[in-house]
Motif scaffolding. Structure first.
Motif, mmCIF file in Angstrom:
data_model
loop_
_atom_site.group_PDB
_atom_site.id
_atom_site.type_symbol
_atom_site.label_atom_id
_atom_site.label_comp_id
_atom_site.label_asym_id
_atom_site.label_seq_id
_atom_site.Cartn_x
_atom_site.Cartn_y
_atom_site.Cartn_z
ATOM 1 N N GLY A 159 0.826 -1.228 -0.198
ATOM 2 C CA GLY A 159 -0.408 0.110 -0.347
ATOM 3 C C GLY A 159 1.093 1.649 0.306
ATOM 4 N N ASP A 160 0.363 2.159 0.393
ATOM 5 C CA ASP A 160 1.076 3.178 0.817
ATOM 6 C C ASP A 160 1.129 4.030 1.814
ATOM 7 O OD1 ASP A 160 -0.894 5.337 0.172
ATOM 8 O OD2 ASP A 160 -1.304 5.011 -1.260
ATOM 9 N N LEU A 161 1.744 5.382 2.068
ATOM 10 C CA LEU A 161 1.829 5.705 3.024
ATOM 11 C C LEU A 161 0.575 6.821 3.887
ATOM 12 C CD1 LEU A 161 5.236 8.069 2.685
ATOM 13 C CD2 LEU A 161 4.595 5.940 4.207
ATOM 14 N N ARG A 162 -0.471 6.209 2.884
ATOM 15 C CA ARG A 162 -1.557 7.345 3.724
ATOM 16 C C ARG A 162 -2.430 6.409 3.960
ATOM 17 N NH1 ARG A 162 -3.174 9.406 -2.798
ATOM 18 N NH2 ARG A 162 -2.226 7.219 -2.177
ATOM 19 N N SER A 163 -2.674 4.453 4.137
ATOM 20 C CA SER A 163 -3.063 4.127 4.937
ATOM 21 C C SER A 163 -2.841 3.204 5.646
ATOM 22 C CB SER A 163 -3.036 3.011 3.368
ATOM 23 O OG SER A 163 -3.775 1.774 4.665
ATOM 24 N N ILE A 164 -3.046 2.884 7.394
ATOM 25 C CA ILE A 164 -2.348 2.143 8.194
ATOM 26 C C ILE A 164 -2.322 1.209 7.683
ATOM 27 C CG2 ILE A 164 -2.897 4.433 9.548
ATOM 28 C CD1 ILE A 164 -5.320 2.507 10.727
ATOM 29 N N GLY A 165 -3.051 0.509 7.227
ATOM 30 C CA GLY A 165 -2.919 -0.865 6.125
ATOM 31 C C GLY A 165 -3.579 -2.356 7.170
ATOM 32 N N LYS A 166 -2.961 -2.726 7.631
ATOM 33 C CA LYS A 166 -3.083 -3.490 9.568
ATOM 34 C C LYS A 166 -2.926 -3.839 10.643
ATOM 35 C CE LYS A 166 -3.861 -7.674 5.860
ATOM 36 N NZ LYS A 166 -3.448 -9.182 5.170
ATOM 37 N N ASP A 199 11.842 -0.383 5.101
ATOM 38 C CA ASP A 199 10.650 0.274 4.003
ATOM 39 C C ASP A 199 9.489 0.898 4.692
ATOM 40 O OD1 ASP A 199 8.102 -0.154 3.383
ATOM 41 O OD2 ASP A 199 8.063 -2.320 2.734
ATOM 42 N N PRO A 200 9.706 2.306 4.126
ATOM 43 C CA PRO A 200 9.414 2.622 4.571
ATOM 44 C C PRO A 200 7.439 3.011 5.199
ATOM 45 C CG PRO A 200 9.105 3.979 2.549
ATOM 46 C CD PRO A 200 10.123 2.605 2.871
ATOM 47 N N ILE A 201 7.038 2.057 4.739
ATOM 48 C CA ILE A 201 5.474 1.863 4.661
ATOM 49 C C ILE A 201 5.609 1.031 6.474
ATOM 50 C CG2 ILE A 201 3.453 0.938 4.301
ATOM 51 C CD1 ILE A 201 4.384 1.399 1.244
ATOM 52 N N ILE A 202 6.310 0.182 6.646
ATOM 53 C CA ILE A 202 6.887 -1.126 7.192
ATOM 54 C C ILE A 202 7.092 0.183 8.644
ATOM 55 C CG2 ILE A 202 8.172 -2.686 8.437
ATOM 56 C CD1 ILE A 202 8.252 -4.254 5.581
ATOM 57 N N LYS A 203 8.158 0.643 8.508
ATOM 58 C CA LYS A 203 8.676 1.623 9.393
ATOM 59 C C LYS A 203 7.109 2.707 10.261
ATOM 60 C CE LYS A 203 12.294 3.675 8.290
ATOM 61 N NZ LYS A 203 13.909 4.954 7.548
ATOM 62 N N MET A 204 6.364 3.842 8.942
ATOM 63 C CA MET A 204 5.163 4.192 9.691
ATOM 64 C C MET A 204 4.082 2.734 10.757
ATOM 65 S SD MET A 204 2.128 5.688 7.228
ATOM 66 C CE MET A 204 1.534 4.220 7.282
ATOM 67 N N ARG A 205 3.980 2.282 9.700
ATOM 68 C CA ARG A 205 2.952 1.254 10.585
ATOM 69 C C ARG A 205 3.696 0.605 11.426
ATOM 70 N NH1 ARG A 205 0.734 -0.978 5.027
ATOM 71 N NH2 ARG A 205 -0.336 1.069 3.982
ATOM 72 N N SER A 206 4.881 0.147 11.928
ATOM 73 C CA SER A 206 5.582 -0.235 12.602
ATOM 74 C C SER A 206 5.282 0.867 14.161
ATOM 75 C CB SER A 206 6.400 -0.369 12.906
ATOM 76 O OG SER A 206 7.207 -1.301 12.125
ATOM 77 N N ALA A 207 4.984 1.682 14.210
ATOM 78 C CA ALA A 207 5.718 3.477 14.320
ATOM 79 C C ALA A 207 3.711 3.384 14.970
ATOM 80 C CB ALA A 207 6.258 5.057 13.774
ATOM 81 N N ASP A 208 2.758 3.138 14.577
ATOM 82 C CA ASP A 208 1.735 3.488 14.778
ATOM 83 C C ASP A 208 0.929 2.656 15.692
ATOM 84 O OD1 ASP A 208 -1.261 4.767 14.356
ATOM 85 O OD2 ASP A 208 -2.027 2.695 13.432
ATOM 86 N N ALA A 209 1.375 0.987 15.563
ATOM 87 C CA ALA A 209 0.983 -0.158 16.175
ATOM 88 C C ALA A 209 1.530 0.342 17.272
ATOM 89 C CB ALA A 209 1.566 -1.644 15.122
ATOM 90 N N VAL A 210 3.299 0.644 17.665
ATOM 91 C CA VAL A 210 3.700 0.628 19.162
ATOM 92 C C VAL A 210 2.832 1.644 19.605
ATOM 93 C CG1 VAL A 210 5.755 1.414 20.350
ATOM 94 C CG2 VAL A 210 6.019 -0.782 18.562
ATOM 95 N N GLU A 211 2.378 2.883 18.726
ATOM 96 C CA GLU A 211 2.164 4.075 19.701
ATOM 97 C C GLU A 211 0.921 3.047 20.345
ATOM 98 O OE1 GLU A 211 -0.121 6.463 20.995
ATOM 99 O OE2 GLU A 211 -0.437 5.931 18.583
ATOM 100 N N LYS A 212 -0.155 3.060 19.564
ATOM 101 C CA LYS A 212 -1.611 2.928 20.384
ATOM 102 C C LYS A 212 -1.215 1.291 21.194
ATOM 103 C CE LYS A 212 -3.518 3.412 16.046
ATOM 104 N NZ LYS A 212 -4.203 2.593 15.052
ATOM 105 N N VAL A 213 -0.118 0.219 20.884
ATOM 106 C CA VAL A 213 -0.448 -0.582 22.338
ATOM 107 C C VAL A 213 0.499 0.302 23.483
ATOM 108 C CG1 VAL A 213 0.776 -2.621 22.800
ATOM 109 C CG2 VAL A 213 0.348 -2.730 21.189
#
Length: 174
Positions: free
Chosen positions: A11-18, A44-58
């Motif tokens: 996907g792209d950086l505008r989506s949090i994906g899964k 991978d910037p997408i993995i970086k972004m989504r990892s940051a999102d998940a880690v912050e939420k947890v």
């Protein structure tokens, strides 16, 4: 690459994906936290972004999961130039228990984010964490209130709005 990080690809950086699915997996199995934390250092910037999102939420729900990683958060994750990682790092800084030396280092990181980013989201979350620190330490308040006022002078509506709320909150704390 681990199975959990594979879910964050594509996907792209505008989506949090899964990433919300990964958040639930970590909540069900906290041992996955470290793998996803390391994803913030992915190439991978997408993995970086989504990892940051998940880690912050947890971390918002379980700051104790983040605590063993505070040194790496302060010394490595904070250096990631990607704005999506920076705004989540800014949030996570307020979740960890830190000493005065670590707090001062984080303040400098947040001030650097504010000076160098074009992202209003990074600026807002940096301002928020600085205000959180000032709320706990009266000596910081004048400096942080002054900074927030300066940011509001040239700021976007989101910065002005958050700034007003933060200043009002800090005034009540006195």
């Amino acid at each position: 690459m681990s199975q959990v990080l594979k879910k964050l690809k594509g996907g792209d950086l505008r989506s949090i994906g899964k990433s919300d699915e990964v958040v639930q997996e970590i909540l069900d199995n906290p041992s996955l936290f470290s793998e996803v934390f390391e994803g913030m250092l992915s190439n991978d910037p997408i993995i970086k972004m989504r990892s940051a999102d998940a880690v912050e939420k947890v971390s918002a729900k379980h700051p104790e999961y983040l605590q063993p990683f505070k040194t790496k958060l302060i010394n490595e994750i904070s250096k990631v130039k990607q704005q999506e990682v920076q705004w989540h790092a800014a949030q996570m800084f307020s979740y960890i228990k830190i000493d005065k030396t670590e707090r001062n280092k984080i303040i400098n990181i947040l001030l650097s984010y504010i000076k160098t980013t074009d992202s209003n989201i990074v600026k807002v979350f940096s301002m928020q964490t600085l205000a959180d620190f000032a709320e706990k330490d009266q000596q910081l308040q004048p400096q942080i209130v002054k900074l927030i006022r300066q940011m509001m002078e040239q700021g976007t509506p989101s910065i002005v709005s958050r700034g007003k709320k933060l200043i009002n909150r800090l005034k009540r704390e006195k």
